[in-house]
Write a protein that holds these residues in place. Structure first.
Motif, mmCIF file in Angstrom:
data_model
loop_
_atom_site.group_PDB
_atom_site.id
_atom_site.type_symbol
_atom_site.label_atom_id
_atom_site.label_comp_id
_atom_site.label_asym_id
_atom_site.label_seq_id
_atom_site.Cartn_x
_atom_site.Cartn_y
_atom_site.Cartn_z
ATOM 1 N N TYR A 45 -5.928 1.784 7.367
ATOM 2 C CA TYR A 45 -6.963 2.751 7.032
ATOM 3 C C TYR A 45 -6.384 3.728 6.012
ATOM 4 C CZ TYR A 45 -9.536 1.077 11.111
ATOM 5 O OH TYR A 45 -10.207 0.291 12.029
ATOM 6 N N TYR A 46 -7.194 4.162 5.071
ATOM 7 C CA TYR A 46 -6.699 5.109 4.070
ATOM 8 C C TYR A 46 -7.853 5.925 3.526
ATOM 9 C CZ TYR A 46 -8.666 1.956 0.555
ATOM 10 O OH TYR A 46 -9.536 1.199 -0.185
ATOM 11 N N ASP A 47 -7.510 7.022 2.892
ATOM 12 C CA ASP A 47 -8.483 7.831 2.164
ATOM 13 C C ASP A 47 -8.271 7.643 0.658
ATOM 14 O OD1 ASP A 47 -10.634 9.760 2.156
ATOM 15 O OD2 ASP A 47 -9.175 11.216 1.418
ATOM 16 N N ALA A 84 -5.283 5.604 -1.881
ATOM 17 C CA ALA A 84 -4.076 4.767 -1.842
ATOM 18 C C ALA A 84 -3.955 3.936 -3.109
ATOM 19 C CB ALA A 84 -4.097 3.848 -0.628
ATOM 20 N N VAL A 113 -2.983 0.327 -4.085
ATOM 21 C CA VAL A 113 -2.972 -0.941 -3.348
ATOM 22 C C VAL A 113 -2.533 -2.074 -4.274
ATOM 23 C CG1 VAL A 113 -4.726 -0.207 -1.696
ATOM 24 C CG2 VAL A 113 -5.438 -1.356 -3.794
ATOM 25 N N LYS A 119 -2.122 11.946 -0.985
ATOM 26 C CA LYS A 119 -3.228 12.896 -0.992
ATOM 27 C C LYS A 119 -3.374 13.503 -2.381
ATOM 28 C CE LYS A 119 -2.629 14.242 3.864
ATOM 29 N NZ LYS A 119 -2.360 15.372 4.793
ATOM 30 N N ILE A 151 0.836 -1.203 0.000
ATOM 31 C CA ILE A 151 0.000 0.000 0.000
ATOM 32 C C ILE A 151 0.871 1.255 0.000
ATOM 33 C CG2 ILE A 151 -0.225 -0.006 2.536
ATOM 34 C CD1 ILE A 151 -3.148 1.052 2.092
ATOM 35 N N TYR A 152 0.442 2.233 -0.804
ATOM 36 C CA TYR A 152 1.111 3.533 -0.851
ATOM 37 C C TYR A 152 0.024 4.588 -0.742
ATOM 38 C CZ TYR A 152 3.353 7.698 -2.813
ATOM 39 O OH TYR A 152 3.812 8.977 -3.007
ATOM 40 N N GLN A 153 -0.027 5.268 0.400
ATOM 41 C CA GLN A 153 -1.055 6.276 0.639
ATOM 42 C C GLN A 153 -0.553 7.649 0.204
ATOM 43 O OE1 GLN A 153 -3.120 5.762 4.525
ATOM 44 N NE2 GLN A 153 -1.676 4.077 4.858
ATOM 45 N N LYS A 162 3.888 2.609 -8.246
ATOM 46 C CA LYS A 162 4.322 3.411 -7.101
ATOM 47 C C LYS A 162 5.497 4.300 -7.482
ATOM 48 C CE LYS A 162 6.132 2.946 -2.397
ATOM 49 N NZ LYS A 162 6.506 1.996 -1.321
#
Length: 203
Positions: free
Chosen positions: A151-153, A155, A157, A21, A17-19, A189
């Motif tokens: 948890y993420y907003d 990301a 995946v 904004k 996972i790479y979160q 990524k």
């Protein structure tokens, strides 16, 4: 010993996972998610899509003990194809990430998970990774097998690593998903991290 374990877990996290904004209009996405049709992600529907030529190969794999669940579940659904409406938030985001990742199509879809339902561990078959926008349902994480819950907003995946979603709490869960077939999680990524244009869209 704890530092070795922490380093290992951080490395594992970096592989799944790479979160990040990015400015996006969650209200518009939610409204758009209500205007499309959905079908349950189960073996009956997946076989029908394969037979009709909508998908090229098996789109999901899972442990044999979960076969009954994937045969019968009706509470985890995927939308039909989205209209290429240039005024929609979904198409705006689609256009941005097509440019950033240098691909022609990311097969944008909405997914829903009914309150009280969970999604068992699985690996996506047709795609290698995805960019997920959590539109609704903040209280439930994504779980990667042998790695952990996150948890993420927004990301990137790794859908090629077994993942699940625990029981959805409080309300239905809605995702906007950009499905990446053209490159691995690591490759996608690297493009997102390196691309200066993305930084201009943060916050």
């Amino acid at each position: 010993m704890s530092s070795i374990v922490d380093d290992y877990l951080n490395e594992q996290k970096d592989n799944v996972i790479y979160q990040f904004k990015i400015k996006h209009d969650k209200d518009k996405l939610l409204k758009e998610s209500n205007s499309v049709r959905y079908n349950a992600i189960n073996e009956k529907n997946l076989e029908r899509y394969k037979r009709l030529g909508f998908i090229e190969k098996d789109t999901i794999s899972y442990d044999v003990e979960d076969k009954d669940w994937f045969n019968n579940q009706k509470d985890w659904k995927i939308s039909s194809s989205l209209d290429n409406d240039s005024n929609s938030e979904s198409e705006r985001l689609h256009t941005i990430f097509k440019r950033l990742l240098q691909v022609d199509n990311l097969g944008p879809r909405f997914l829903t998970q009914k309150e009280g339902a969970d999604v068992h561990y699985h690996i996506d078959g047709e795609i290698l990774c995805a960019i997920n926008f959590l539109v609704k349902g903040k209280r439930t994480p994504i779980s990667f097998k042998d790695v952990g819950h996150f948890y993420y907003d927004v990301a990137l995946v790794n859908t090629n690593h077994a993942h699940s979603v625990p029981k959805q709490i409080g309300e239905d869960r809605v995702l906007f998903k950009l499905r990446i077939k053209q490159m691995t999680f690591k490759e996608a990524k690297e493009k997102l991290v390196a691309n200066e244009n993305l930084r201009e869209l943060w916050n």
